[in-house]
Design an enzyme around this catalytic site. Structure first.
Site, PDB file in Angstrom:
ATOM      1  CE  LYS A 246      -4.068  -2.107   1.800  1.00 15.95           C
ATOM      2  NZ  LYS A 246      -5.286  -2.043   2.534  1.00 15.95           N
ATOM      3  NE  ARG A 247       4.137   0.388   4.159  1.00 19.99           N
ATOM      4  CZ  ARG A 247       3.216  -0.443   4.642  1.00 19.99           C
ATOM      5  NH1 ARG A 247       2.127   0.030   5.165  1.00 19.99           N
ATOM      6  NH2 ARG A 247       3.390  -1.740   4.622  1.00 19.99           N
TER       7      ARG A 247
END
Ligand code: GLU
Length: 485
Positions: A246-247
């Site tokens: 997600k990063r």
């Protein structure tokens, strides 16, 4: 299929809609539409620290942008407390769960110890068989109990519609918490209650939830209700086969939107990640996807998220679109770039269509228009360095461009067309004893700042006489100034 198809997407509003979640949403949506079923949106916002109202809005906007219309919801887990309480009672009375009085501190200390001793981190069963007296003592201390599932010995099985028969030893599953000491349900418990209550027929989600599925099957059994069918989809991987986290990088749908991707290209691309129609088709309309989508054709191995393929696909969609529609889609991008106002676009629609016509074969993302087409809207650009060296730096360049500018200036504006200006340039080249290309290259550079782009006489006609003359003169000044240095 006996029961009607009802599927759901259940994002947690901790961030914008992640492409991985979007992909799961697309598969659920396609499955619902293929089977004439319902697609439900559920917001899993039981964790107040990781749930944000603006993300609830953003997720819905991204889903709408992708065309993933839902038939029911959004349901919010945060508003379903009473339902969970009723089911917590039922679980408690079923005899398949027990009250656990261990405090978070005690549990943390035990976890740390297990870690140090390199033992598996599991609940040690401290409260599994409390006597009434033990319970009374804990209660008297003011402890609030959580509710843990009493996991039987043996193993748990279920048949996954993608991965087939799966089995897990119950010893690995631990007596996990279903309701916390403050009464809030855990993810697994709330998920079971909601899927049951919302009559979900198929749970289609990422394969990172397979371990949860065994736990959820045990909860269904403890409650004495029939579980839905489960289908787990392999997760996307980056090109180097790392899981897309997600990063890193562009991971949310909104970022792709901002980069100039089209929703139909994203839907097509994400649908084909780990699923295939069983033939060679790659560009598929939404209707074709709906028609072809079945879970049998999901490939259980992890697919590669190939950004270049997505860009290629986006370019294909751009080319399939009518110029008019493309201009509609480009309008916000152009406005945002500050190159041109909406009013200008709207009042010069026919001219804008011709501009887009010259660029549509050349762009892959909507935003490419800004870099590749800026010269149509502004005089403020610099000349590509390599090009300037090659085409402006040769003897006679300034004189040639001055002559071209003078000749262009003499043409009546009615003759200032693609055909008229090309004929003029070729005639001038002949008179000068040069090849047409020797004039065309510096002309392009003077008009656009670039060495490649749309047909130069299209550009000449679209810019019009006065702009062409002014830009040629500007180029001449530039060459003379560089000569003096
Ligand atoms: N909120 C969970 C997630 O975002 C949903 C999992 C599920 O579909 O059950 O991963």
């Amino acid at each position: 299929m006996t029961s009607p198809v009802r599927v759901r997407i259940a994002p947690s509003p901790s961030g914008h809609l992640h492409v991985g979640t979007a992909r799961i949403g697309i598969c659920n949506w396609l499955f619902a539409r293929h089977n004439g079923g319902k697609f439900i949106l559920r917001i899993e916002d039981t964790d107040p620290e990781r749930s944000f109202a603006e993300m609830v809005t953003s997720i819905q906007e991204s889903m709408k942008w992708l065309g993933l219309n839902w038939d029911e919801g959004p349901y919010f887990q945060s508003q379903r407390g009473e339902i969970y309480t009723q089911w917590t009672e039922r679980l408690r009375n079923s005899g398949h769960a027990y009250l656990c009085y261990c405090t978070p501190e005690e549990l943390a200390a035990k976890r740390e110890k297990a870690q140090q001793e390199k033992q598996p981190i599991r609940y040690d069963g401290n409260c599994r068989n409390l006597s009434d007296a033990d319970r009374a003592r804990y209660e008297a201390e003011g402890r609030k109990p959580a509710l843990r599932l009493r996991i039987p010995d043996g193993e748990t099985r279920y048949t996954d519609l993608v991965y087939g028969d799966l089995t897990r030893s119950n010893a690995e599953l631990d007596d996990f918490v279903c309701a916390r000491a403050d009464g809030r349900p855990t993810y697994n418990f709330a998920c079971v209650i909601d899927d049951h209550d919302m009559q979900i027929s198929h749970v289609i989600r990422g394969n990172d939830h397979i371990t949860n599925t065994f736990k959820q099957v045990l909860i269904y059994r403890a409650l004495g209700v029939e579980p839905p069918l489960f289908a787990h989809l392999p997760l996307n991987l980056g090109k180097d086969r790392r899981k897309i986290s997600k990063r890193e990088g562009a991971t949310s749908v909104i970022e792709y939107q901002q980069m100039g991707f089209l929703p139909e290209a994203i839907v097509n691309f994400l649908a084909l990640l780990g699923w295939s129609p069983g033939d060679e088709r790659e560009i598929m309309t939404r209707d074709e996807l709906v028609d072809a989508f079945t879970l049998e054709r999901v490939n259980p191995s992890n697919p590669v998220f190939d950004m270049q393929k997505l860009e290629w696909m986006n370019g294909e969609y751009i080319r399939k679109m009518s110029t008019n529609e493309l201009l509609e889609r480009l309008t916000p991008v152009l406005m945002e770039s500050g190159l041109v106002t909406r009013l200008h676009i709207q009042t010069n629609w026919a001219w804008m269509l011709r501009v887009v016509e010259t660029l549509r074969e050349r762009i892959r993302l909507l935003n490419d228009i800004v870099e590749q087409g800026a010269f149509y809207f502004t005089d403020k650009f610099s000349y590509e360095e390599k090009g300037a060296k090659k085409y402006f730096n040769r003897p006679g360049a300034a004189e040639d461009l001055t002559l071209l500018s003078n000749e262009f200036g003499k043409l009546p504006s009615s003759d200032f067309t693609k055909v008229g200006t090309e004929a003029l340039l070729r005639k001038l080249a002949e008179q000068l004893g040069r090849s047409p290309a020797e004039l065309i290259h510096p002309l392009r550079l003077a008009l656009t700042g670039m060495t490649t782009g749309p047909g130069v006489f299209d550009i000449v006609e679209l810019l019009g006489r006065d702009k062409c003359v002014a830009r040629l003169q500007h180029a001449v000044d530039f060459i003379r100034k560089s000569d003096q240095q």
